[in-house]
Design an enzyme around this catalytic site. Sequence first.
Site, PDB file in Angstrom:
ATOM      1  CB  CYS A  23     -16.886  10.771  -4.727  1.00 53.77           C
ATOM      2  SG  CYS A  23     -16.903  11.844  -3.301  1.00 53.77           S
ATOM      3  CB  CYS A  26     -13.691  12.162  -3.785  1.00 51.24           C
ATOM      4  SG  CYS A  26     -14.668  11.197  -2.617  1.00 51.24           S
TER       5      CYS A  26
END
Length: 98
Positions: A23, A26
């Site tokens: 991600c 992230c």
Amino acid sequence: MATFSDIIHGDQPVLVDFYADWCGPCQQMAPVLSELKGELNGQAQVIKVDVDKNQKVSQVYQIRTIPTMILFKKGKILWRHSGTATKAQLKSVIAAHQ
């Protein structure tokens, strides 16, 4: 070793970052959370939970978007946010729940 449940049921606030290695947002949050952790001086814990490796916990807390950050204290959810956040935002949320 303490379990996830043990950690979030403590007297100290715990910011949990639900993330995945693949991600992008992230990955952007990783250095922010690392800096935050270093500046908290033991006032709160910051832990990361990989949603791919911890699917049961992710389901329990209905993690649909990552990153999602949840602040726990004594097992209760005090704050929840999906998406990125600044270190200043996170610090103020933690300070409000000391």
